[in-house]
Scaffold this motif. Sequence first.
Motif, mmCIF file in Angstrom:
data_model
loop_
_atom_site.group_PDB
_atom_site.id
_atom_site.type_symbol
_atom_site.label_atom_id
_atom_site.label_comp_id
_atom_site.label_asym_id
_atom_site.label_seq_id
_atom_site.Cartn_x
_atom_site.Cartn_y
_atom_site.Cartn_z
ATOM 1 N N PHE A 159 1.089 -1.084 -0.011
ATOM 2 C CA PHE A 159 0.205 0.014 0.027
ATOM 3 C C PHE A 159 0.958 1.324 0.012
ATOM 4 N N TYR A 160 0.438 2.413 -0.779
ATOM 5 C CA TYR A 160 1.372 3.493 -0.788
ATOM 6 C C TYR A 160 0.601 4.603 -1.340
ATOM 7 N N HIS A 161 1.021 5.982 -0.915
ATOM 8 C CA HIS A 161 0.763 7.226 -1.297
ATOM 9 C C HIS A 161 1.884 7.943 -1.549
ATOM 10 N N VAL A 162 1.606 9.033 -2.472
ATOM 11 C CA VAL A 162 2.623 9.824 -2.900
ATOM 12 C C VAL A 162 2.187 11.211 -2.301
ATOM 13 N N LEU A 163 2.861 11.924 -1.705
ATOM 14 C CA LEU A 163 2.386 13.257 -1.133
ATOM 15 C C LEU A 163 3.073 14.317 -1.842
ATOM 16 N N ASP A 164 2.413 15.482 -1.927
ATOM 17 C CA ASP A 164 2.933 16.751 -2.493
ATOM 18 C C ASP A 164 3.829 17.329 -1.672
ATOM 19 N N VAL A 165 5.059 17.901 -2.041
ATOM 20 C CA VAL A 165 6.034 18.354 -1.145
ATOM 21 C C VAL A 165 6.379 19.607 -1.715
ATOM 22 N N LEU A 209 0.952 13.949 8.537
ATOM 23 C CA LEU A 209 -0.001 14.977 8.648
ATOM 24 C C LEU A 209 0.484 16.567 8.630
ATOM 25 N N SER A 210 1.657 16.751 9.167
ATOM 26 C CA SER A 210 2.185 18.088 9.224
ATOM 27 C C SER A 210 3.014 18.115 7.783
ATOM 28 N N ILE A 211 3.239 17.246 7.047
ATOM 29 C CA ILE A 211 3.750 17.692 5.797
ATOM 30 C C ILE A 211 2.649 17.894 4.817
ATOM 31 N N MET A 212 1.381 17.122 4.910
ATOM 32 C CA MET A 212 0.328 17.152 4.148
ATOM 33 C C MET A 212 -0.258 18.571 4.297
ATOM 34 N N ASN A 213 -0.005 19.208 5.445
ATOM 35 C CA ASN A 213 -0.643 20.494 5.790
ATOM 36 C C ASN A 213 0.419 21.587 5.914
ATOM 37 N N ASN A 214 1.467 21.381 5.359
ATOM 38 C CA ASN A 214 2.675 22.310 4.989
ATOM 39 C C ASN A 214 2.959 23.087 6.477
ATOM 40 N N TYR A 216 5.410 23.346 8.656
ATOM 41 C CA TYR A 216 6.844 23.175 8.932
ATOM 42 C C TYR A 216 7.216 23.299 10.509
ATOM 43 N N SER A 217 6.600 24.118 11.078
ATOM 44 C CA SER A 217 6.834 24.092 12.616
ATOM 45 C C SER A 217 6.782 22.672 13.239
ATOM 46 N N THR A 218 5.713 22.227 13.099
ATOM 47 C CA THR A 218 5.604 20.738 13.523
ATOM 48 C C THR A 218 6.653 19.831 12.758
ATOM 49 N N MET A 219 6.838 19.904 11.501
ATOM 50 C CA MET A 219 7.930 19.111 10.934
ATOM 51 C C MET A 219 9.126 19.169 11.617
#
Length: 300
Positions: A159-165, A209-214, A216-219
Motif C-alpha cells: 500500500f502506498y501514497h505519494v505526497l505533494d511536497v 499530517l504536518s507534511i500534508m498541511n505544510n 513546517y513548525s511541527t515538521m
Amino acid sequence: MSTLKVWVKMMHHFKVPATSANLGPGFDSVGLALEKYLYIKAKEGSGFNIIFEDDFLDVLPHDESNLVIRTAQDIARKYGCGLPGLEIRMGSDIPLSHGLGSSASAIVAGIELADRFCGLGLTAYDKVFLGSEIEGHPDNVGPAVTGGLFVGYYDGELFYHVLDVEGLSAIISVPPYEVETQEARRALPETYSKQDAVRQNALNNVLLLSIMNNDYSTMHRLMTKDRYHEPYRRQFIAEYDEVRRVAEQAGAIATTISGAGPTLLTLCKSNEAAAVFEQLDSVRGCHHEKVDICRKIPGM
C-alpha cells in the motif's frame, strides 16, 4: 516483422532518480525522490554488456552479473519472458554506498528494462511491488518509480501514497567515505521496546499530517526524533552533529540521515534554501549540494 519486434529494437532512454529513505521517523516506510539520476540508454544486442559513462562506476560489473541486468533477467523470468541480450550505456549522478538509493535505482532500472524489452505493460504499482519484493521494503524503490514523497507499507502486500511536497527544497551533505548498508543494518537492535514502537508510530502519523498541511513548525519538531535508526547510525558519520547544528541555526526544517548514511539530508523552505546552503557550505568534510525534489520522472 511484428510491431513488438520493431519496438524492442529501438534505443530506449530513461533515467531513475536518487532517493533519500528512512525520512525522519519513517524508517523503512517514507522516502523522497531527488533530482540526481541513474541514466540508461539500452538497445537489443547479441549479449549483455554495459559501458559506463562515469569513471566511478567502473567498480561495478560490466556483464550480466550487474544488478541492473540481474534484476531485468529475474523480472523477465518471473513473467515467463526471455530477455534479449542488451547493450547498455550507463551514467550516474548518484554516489555509490552513500545512502542515496544507488542500489534501488539499479533495481528500478532493471525492472524498467524488463518491462520495455519484454513488453510486460507494468504499472507504477507493479514496479513498486516488484522492487519491494527484492528490497524487502518500499521506501527506496517507491520514490524511484513515483517521484515525490513516498509513504509505503510492504509485507507481501503493498500500500502506498505519494505526497505533494511543493514549497520544500533539499540540501545533501555527502562525506567522502562510505557506510556499507549491511554494517548500518547490523548496528540496529534486533528488537525495540513497546514504548519506542508506540512513540515512533505516533511521531510518524503526526509528521505525515504536518507534511500534508505544510506545517513546517511541527515538521521541525518531529523529524529529528527518530528512535529506530538514527541513534545507532550517527556513530558512523563524523559530521553528523555539526551539520545538524549549522542547518538548524540557519533556519532549516530538519537534518536527517539519508537512507543508511553517510549522506545527510537537510530539508528547508524553498525560499530559504540559498541561505541554509550558504551556512552549510562552510562545514568542512562534506560536499554540500542543493538538490531539487524530483516530482515527476521523465520517460517512466
